[in-house]
Motif scaffolding. Sequence first.
Motif, mmCIF file in Angstrom:
data_model
loop_
_atom_site.group_PDB
_atom_site.id
_atom_site.type_symbol
_atom_site.label_atom_id
_atom_site.label_comp_id
_atom_site.label_asym_id
_atom_site.label_seq_id
_atom_site.Cartn_x
_atom_site.Cartn_y
_atom_site.Cartn_z
ATOM 1 N N LEU A 31 1.378 -1.091 -0.173
ATOM 2 C CA LEU A 31 -0.072 -0.140 0.011
ATOM 3 C C LEU A 31 0.631 1.479 -0.244
ATOM 4 C CD1 LEU A 31 -2.693 -1.013 2.429
ATOM 5 C CD2 LEU A 31 -2.513 -1.827 0.255
ATOM 6 N N ASP A 32 0.343 2.332 -0.291
ATOM 7 C CA ASP A 32 1.074 3.500 -0.588
ATOM 8 C C ASP A 32 0.694 4.533 0.730
ATOM 9 O OD1 ASP A 32 -1.268 4.961 -1.200
ATOM 10 O OD2 ASP A 32 -0.923 4.641 -3.375
ATOM 11 N N HIS A 33 0.829 5.332 1.040
ATOM 12 C CA HIS A 33 0.666 6.637 2.123
ATOM 13 C C HIS A 33 -0.712 6.703 1.927
ATOM 14 C CE1 HIS A 33 1.434 9.645 -1.238
ATOM 15 N NE2 HIS A 33 0.661 10.208 -0.233
ATOM 16 N N ASN A 34 -1.010 6.429 1.291
ATOM 17 C CA ASN A 34 -2.896 7.126 0.967
ATOM 18 C C ASN A 34 -3.646 5.431 1.594
ATOM 19 O OD1 ASN A 34 -2.674 9.927 0.674
ATOM 20 N ND2 ASN A 34 -1.731 9.729 -1.339
ATOM 21 N N LEU A 35 -2.815 4.862 1.739
ATOM 22 C CA LEU A 35 -3.650 3.422 1.335
ATOM 23 C C LEU A 35 -3.836 2.564 0.405
ATOM 24 C CD1 LEU A 35 -4.272 3.442 5.214
ATOM 25 C CD2 LEU A 35 -2.686 2.442 4.426
ATOM 26 N N GLN A 58 -6.401 1.161 -6.065
ATOM 27 C CA GLN A 58 -7.415 1.348 -5.577
ATOM 28 C C GLN A 58 -7.340 1.684 -4.107
ATOM 29 O OE1 GLN A 58 -10.895 2.519 -6.062
ATOM 30 N NE2 GLN A 58 -9.362 1.770 -8.713
ATOM 31 N N ASP A 59 -8.137 1.917 -3.097
ATOM 32 C CA ASP A 59 -8.188 2.419 -1.718
ATOM 33 C C ASP A 59 -8.105 0.527 -0.613
ATOM 34 O OD1 ASP A 59 -8.114 3.841 0.723
ATOM 35 O OD2 ASP A 59 -9.966 2.501 0.957
ATOM 36 N N PHE A 60 -7.888 0.623 -0.568
ATOM 37 C CA PHE A 60 -7.440 -0.709 0.149
ATOM 38 C C PHE A 60 -8.596 -0.996 1.311
ATOM 39 C CE2 PHE A 60 -6.689 -3.781 3.907
ATOM 40 C CZ PHE A 60 -6.385 -4.495 3.277
ATOM 41 N N PHE A 61 -9.242 -0.120 1.899
ATOM 42 C CA PHE A 61 -9.958 -0.823 2.503
ATOM 43 C C PHE A 61 -12.116 -0.606 1.939
ATOM 44 C CE2 PHE A 61 -6.862 0.646 5.227
ATOM 45 C CZ PHE A 61 -7.168 0.440 6.350
ATOM 46 N N SER A 62 -11.729 -0.602 1.093
ATOM 47 C CA SER A 62 -13.173 -0.072 0.268
ATOM 48 C C SER A 62 -12.709 -1.328 -0.701
ATOM 49 C CB SER A 62 -12.763 1.230 -1.061
ATOM 50 O OG SER A 62 -11.201 1.030 -2.172
ATOM 51 N N LEU A 63 -12.427 -2.579 -1.087
ATOM 52 C CA LEU A 63 -12.100 -3.218 -1.966
ATOM 53 C C LEU A 63 -12.700 -4.206 -1.039
ATOM 54 C CD1 LEU A 63 -8.318 -4.407 -2.112
ATOM 55 C CD2 LEU A 63 -9.465 -2.710 -3.416
ATOM 56 N N ASP A 65 -16.565 -4.673 -1.422
ATOM 57 C CA ASP A 65 -17.469 -3.635 -0.381
ATOM 58 C C ASP A 65 -17.683 -3.734 0.603
ATOM 59 O OD1 ASP A 65 -18.840 -4.218 -3.038
ATOM 60 O OD2 ASP A 65 -19.978 -5.482 -2.653
ATOM 61 N N GLY A 66 -16.270 -2.806 0.710
ATOM 62 C CA GLY A 66 -15.452 -2.834 2.029
ATOM 63 C C GLY A 66 -15.264 -3.513 2.697
ATOM 64 N N GLN A 67 -14.312 -5.153 2.143
ATOM 65 C CA GLN A 67 -14.890 -6.626 3.380
ATOM 66 C C GLN A 67 -14.238 -5.652 4.020
ATOM 67 O OE1 GLN A 67 -14.042 -9.370 0.792
ATOM 68 N NE2 GLN A 67 -12.017 -8.967 -0.751
ATOM 69 N N TRP A 68 -12.469 -5.168 3.855
ATOM 70 C CA TRP A 68 -11.693 -4.980 4.955
ATOM 71 C C TRP A 68 -11.859 -3.329 5.405
ATOM 72 C CZ3 TRP A 68 -8.417 -9.249 6.090
ATOM 73 C CH2 TRP A 68 -8.414 -10.007 4.778
ATOM 74 N N ASP A 69 -12.771 -3.136 5.725
ATOM 75 C CA ASP A 69 -13.085 -1.835 5.989
ATOM 76 C C ASP A 69 -13.279 -2.156 7.620
ATOM 77 O OD1 ASP A 69 -12.845 0.147 6.817
ATOM 78 O OD2 ASP A 69 -14.732 0.692 5.196
ATOM 79 N N ILE A 70 -12.361 -2.660 8.829
ATOM 80 C CA ILE A 70 -12.868 -3.007 9.969
ATOM 81 C C ILE A 70 -12.016 -1.850 10.405
ATOM 82 C CG2 ILE A 70 -11.930 -4.880 11.609
ATOM 83 C CD1 ILE A 70 -11.940 -7.087 9.481
ATOM 84 N N ALA A 71 -12.745 -1.618 11.722
ATOM 85 C CA ALA A 71 -11.920 -0.202 12.646
ATOM 86 C C ALA A 71 -10.594 -0.060 12.917
ATOM 87 C CB ALA A 71 -13.183 0.375 13.973
ATOM 88 N N GLU A 72 -10.700 -1.562 13.766
ATOM 89 C CA GLU A 72 -9.356 -1.559 14.097
ATOM 90 C C GLU A 72 -8.222 -1.317 13.490
ATOM 91 O OE1 GLU A 72 -9.678 -4.454 17.299
ATOM 92 O OE2 GLU A 72 -7.711 -4.090 18.528
ATOM 93 N N ASN A 120 5.359 3.737 1.812
ATOM 94 C CA ASN A 120 4.185 1.998 2.034
ATOM 95 C C ASN A 120 4.542 1.139 2.369
ATOM 96 O OD1 ASN A 120 4.472 3.377 -0.908
ATOM 97 N ND2 ASN A 120 5.929 2.063 -2.114
ATOM 98 N N ILE A 121 3.324 0.552 2.939
ATOM 99 C CA ILE A 121 2.805 -0.226 4.364
ATOM 100 C C ILE A 121 2.814 -1.506 3.039
ATOM 101 C CG2 ILE A 121 1.932 -1.057 5.653
ATOM 102 C CD1 ILE A 121 1.062 1.757 5.765
ATOM 103 N N LEU A 122 3.985 -2.475 3.643
ATOM 104 C CA LEU A 122 3.407 -4.381 3.117
ATOM 105 C C LEU A 122 2.498 -4.512 3.686
ATOM 106 C CD1 LEU A 122 4.821 -6.899 2.296
ATOM 107 C CD2 LEU A 122 6.284 -7.136 3.535
ATOM 108 N N VAL A 123 1.696 -5.370 3.276
ATOM 109 C CA VAL A 123 0.652 -6.260 4.097
ATOM 110 C C VAL A 123 1.047 -7.806 3.855
ATOM 111 C CG1 VAL A 123 -2.023 -6.580 5.072
ATOM 112 C CG2 VAL A 123 -0.680 -3.819 4.289
ATOM 113 N N LEU A 124 1.024 -8.525 4.348
ATOM 114 C CA LEU A 124 0.888 -10.466 4.409
ATOM 115 C C LEU A 124 -0.279 -10.736 5.571
ATOM 116 C CD1 LEU A 124 3.838 -12.360 4.546
ATOM 117 C CD2 LEU A 124 2.199 -13.301 5.751
ATOM 118 N N PHE A 125 -1.213 -11.630 4.182
ATOM 119 C CA PHE A 125 -2.454 -12.532 4.917
ATOM 120 C C PHE A 125 -2.356 -13.771 5.593
ATOM 121 C CE2 PHE A 125 -3.061 -8.452 2.411
ATOM 122 C CZ PHE A 125 -4.372 -8.336 3.488
#
Length: 325
Positions: A31-35, A58-63, A65-72, A120-125
């Motif tokens: 992710l870039d600095h704007n996520l 695309q914004d990560f948290f909008s992917l 239908d917002g499935q990753w848009d978890i507040a915490e 940038n941010i590296l995110v691993l699942f």
Amino acid sequence: MMLEDLYRLLRSSHVQAQGVVDTMTQPVVVLDHNLGVTTANNAFIKTFKVDRDDILGQDFFSLGDGQWDIAELRHLISAVVPRAAAVIGFEVEHDFPAIGQRTFLVDARRLSHPDDNSKNILVLFDDVTDRQRESAEMEFIVSETRHRMKNLFSVVRSIAMRTDTKNRTALDYRDTFLGRLEASFRAQEIAATNDAADLQVLLKQSIGEPDINRLYCDGPAVEISSSKVLPVSMIFHELMTNALKYGAFSVPDGEVHVRWTLEPGTGQRTYLRCEWREANGPPVGPPERKGYGSELIKATSAQAGGTVELNYDPFGLVATIEIPM
């Protein structure tokens, strides 16, 4: 590859970094600095069933239908950028649109290259759904095993403590103890693998093969619930043991006739009424003292919520057993 190893590889701008990332089985995005999503590996595309061109930029948290848009999760990843910290093993349990209910451990770390000011941010699942399920199943099996071992020890101890030693040889005690223990184990095995057991099967199992032809059964089909399999089996085992030692099965021509009926009781309760009658055996008289066998029969019947009456008829023992169904 661990998050730390992947971080070092990408931070060094290694020419093969993207190729290595694409070979990873764990989904990875940068992710870039704007996520916004700058890159995603093949595992991410395949796991979440998305098209690479549809998610880049695309914004990560909008992917999805917002499935990753978890507040915490949003707060934790956002905090990585200004603090150069790392998020390790944040658990996300979610019903994802394309893959259903899954559990992921999410790792995130800031990528800061020496030759630029990118953040940038590296995110691993890490999909741990099956791992957690297997772990839960194993914990259940271990817990159930401990519970059964505790119950088994209680049964063994009870039989050992209550098997009378007075006027008995060590051999007689051993045979009596092992006989009762084996009958208990057989009954427990049936109760553990079946919701109910056929009364006639339990009866014949308690008698044993050598005398099965001298056992005569008469009654309707009756299913004994698993909770009463053990006490019913122990009652028949004690009656059989007594018949082998002193009663009808101790002589060649002796017979045992067992008849049972289902009779209505108070309210909607139904009772099993079972009569064990021995014939053509040696003369019978009341015992000089109360033995553990007769006490066990009465105590076990009471454990099943029923009653038992032992009638020492000179022509053969008659045991009448009533148990609520």
